[in-house]
Design a protein around this motif. Sequence first.
Motif, mmCIF file in Angstrom:
data_model
loop_
_atom_site.group_PDB
_atom_site.id
_atom_site.type_symbol
_atom_site.label_atom_id
_atom_site.label_comp_id
_atom_site.label_asym_id
_atom_site.label_seq_id
_atom_site.Cartn_x
_atom_site.Cartn_y
_atom_site.Cartn_z
ATOM 1 N N ASP A 19 0.681 -1.186 0.138
ATOM 2 C CA ASP A 19 0.013 -0.099 -0.108
ATOM 3 C C ASP A 19 0.791 1.301 0.097
ATOM 4 O OD1 ASP A 19 0.713 -0.200 2.784
ATOM 5 O OD2 ASP A 19 -1.253 0.228 3.434
ATOM 6 N N LEU A 20 0.537 2.171 -0.473
ATOM 7 C CA LEU A 20 1.091 3.453 -0.926
ATOM 8 C C LEU A 20 0.406 4.780 -0.673
ATOM 9 C CD1 LEU A 20 1.418 2.484 -4.633
ATOM 10 C CD2 LEU A 20 3.016 1.633 -3.117
ATOM 11 N N ILE A 21 1.246 5.694 -0.789
ATOM 12 C CA ILE A 21 0.635 7.135 -0.924
ATOM 13 C C ILE A 21 1.270 7.548 -2.212
ATOM 14 C CG2 ILE A 21 0.603 9.534 0.078
ATOM 15 C CD1 ILE A 21 -0.597 8.030 2.377
ATOM 16 N N ILE A 22 0.445 8.126 -3.243
ATOM 17 C CA ILE A 22 0.952 8.725 -4.359
ATOM 18 C C ILE A 22 0.587 10.286 -4.148
ATOM 19 C CG2 ILE A 22 0.671 9.113 -6.850
ATOM 20 C CD1 ILE A 22 0.021 5.936 -6.914
ATOM 21 N N TYR A 23 1.762 11.019 -4.454
ATOM 22 C CA TYR A 23 1.572 12.433 -4.552
ATOM 23 C C TYR A 23 1.723 13.012 -5.980
ATOM 24 C CZ TYR A 23 2.664 12.269 0.576
ATOM 25 O OH TYR A 23 2.700 12.204 1.731
ATOM 26 N N ASN A 24 0.921 13.803 -6.325
ATOM 27 C CA ASN A 24 1.088 14.442 -7.555
ATOM 28 C C ASN A 24 1.945 15.649 -7.310
ATOM 29 O OD1 ASN A 24 1.001 16.201 -9.914
ATOM 30 N ND2 ASN A 24 -1.167 15.859 -10.220
ATOM 31 N N ILE A 25 3.252 15.859 -7.519
ATOM 32 C CA ILE A 25 4.145 16.878 -7.097
ATOM 33 C C ILE A 25 3.914 17.915 -8.510
ATOM 34 C CG2 ILE A 25 6.529 17.626 -6.982
ATOM 35 C CD1 ILE A 25 5.833 15.649 -4.961
ATOM 36 N N ASN A 26 4.000 17.550 -9.707
ATOM 37 C CA ASN A 26 3.486 18.193 -10.598
ATOM 38 C C ASN A 26 3.031 17.363 -11.878
ATOM 39 O OD1 ASN A 26 5.591 18.011 -12.624
ATOM 40 N ND2 ASN A 26 6.981 19.505 -10.894
ATOM 41 N N LYS A 27 2.460 18.023 -12.976
ATOM 42 C CA LYS A 27 2.014 17.136 -14.003
ATOM 43 C C LYS A 27 2.806 15.934 -14.465
ATOM 44 C CE LYS A 27 -1.219 20.550 -16.039
ATOM 45 N NZ LYS A 27 -0.838 21.541 -15.436
ATOM 46 N N SER A 28 3.964 16.083 -14.517
ATOM 47 C CA SER A 28 4.783 14.978 -15.030
ATOM 48 C C SER A 28 5.511 14.350 -13.810
ATOM 49 C CB SER A 28 5.344 15.254 -16.168
ATOM 50 O OG SER A 28 6.421 16.314 -16.060
ATOM 51 N N LYS A 29 5.574 14.753 -12.664
ATOM 52 C CA LYS A 29 6.410 14.344 -11.641
ATOM 53 C C LYS A 29 5.296 13.875 -10.293
ATOM 54 C CE LYS A 29 9.997 15.629 -8.437
ATOM 55 N NZ LYS A 29 11.007 16.822 -8.109
#
Lengths: 351, 127
Positions: free
Chosen positions: A80-90
């Motif tokens: 299980d994970l946490i996914i962060y959208n840092i910016n559009k392609s990262k």
Amino acid sequence: MTVFGGWEMPVQYTGIIDEHNTVRNYAGLFDVSHMGQVFVYGKDALQFLQKIVPQDISLLKENKAVYCQLTYENGGIVDDLIIYNINKSKYLVIVNAANIEKDVNWLLENAKPFDVIIDNMSNEYSMLALQGPNAVSILENCGINIKNQPSFFTITETYINNVPVYLSRTGYTGEDGFEIITKNAAAPALWDLILSKGKSFGIKPAGLGARDTLRLEAALPLYGNDINADTTPVEAGLKWSIPLNKNCDYNGKDTIISQIQTGVQKKIVGFKMIERAIPRHGYEIYINNKKAGYVTSGGYAPTINENIGMGYIDTSFETKLDSKIQIMVRNKLYNAAIVKRPFIKKRYKIS
Amino acid sequence: MIVPEGILCSKSHEYVKEENESLYTIGLTDYAVEQLGDIVFIELPEIDTEFSKGEVFATVESVKAASEIYMPVGGKIVQINEKLVESPEILNESPYDEGWLIKIEANDFHADSGDLLEYSDYKDELE
């Protein structure tokens, strides 16, 4: 110190119960540098992430975080994970320490058809978790204005004492708080700074032991105990995190959607001991003297002064709230009752 | 922490203290309770049951884990410390005084105590 996933880590500093209560009432600082940080870049980063988790990453706005499961084709859980959208392609993916290698291999295997770069930075970054009702005031005392602190499940890139950090409003305790990701070289000084700036707010360092009792009370799953390759997110009670209308394919979709629609063979429940005994990982669950399942996590819950646990029960048995079950402890059955999870009220600041 | 004079300790961290000719008090050493951490549950045997040396007679559970406790010498249980059932933390606070576990009538103390260590030797072995 104890060895956990190949890391030498403190189980406790002042005592598990003391640290647990400190986090619930004031604030605790955990060194969770063992957790893995994997960056995903590239033109196809979004499509790639969409393929590997049931959650809809296309809805994840910049600077926001989402709790996800990495799933196998059969719906079992890789991690299980946490996914962060840092910016559009990262994107930044936080993974469990013991699973870093397995996860990265799984990501690389799944990345083949996509134009993405999987950058495992786990060995370059450290992570501190500042958790508890005084976390906000302590950060403010470290120079981060309340206005500039991220909101729940949001991440910002900022500076603490001139050190660049990722500051995220997340945690694993059921309390308000932050996880702070920084380069290894800066971490020891940051640890000392937060402890000293937090002193007047009652902060104490907290270890793995308290992390486990806190997350158990909040009914947050622990990979390897409550979830693994043989459990699906639906069986694990994580249906709330899965959108039914995600319109692209992902690993395990058929099983997961069919389980949401038609039900599961086993499901996770929370329970509280009625008789005096402590349930532990691996103990058997009985209903009316028949084996009905197994305990995945259990122990003494300091906040409510009860012995509690979570486990899987075959759904051919009654699993309604307040149903009576028995736990086999050292060859004797002890009565328990199914109760609501979480066992405590979570105190996230959702604004 | 005052360690009583004359106690003998086992390598599995139980101590035995002679009260009189045949009556012995058994408990856990300060080292053991410190290693266990916060103790939250203690299961003690029934009075009048008999255990041989090395048999499990009790279970002590800390927040972290359950640990089995072994008889340092064989004998019959004549008293158990019932206060520990309601307040297991007493064992952390006072392992040699308020936190004793059981009192026994030893079967053959001299035969069973041969491998037990005096406290100072026990401490040396730990280092």
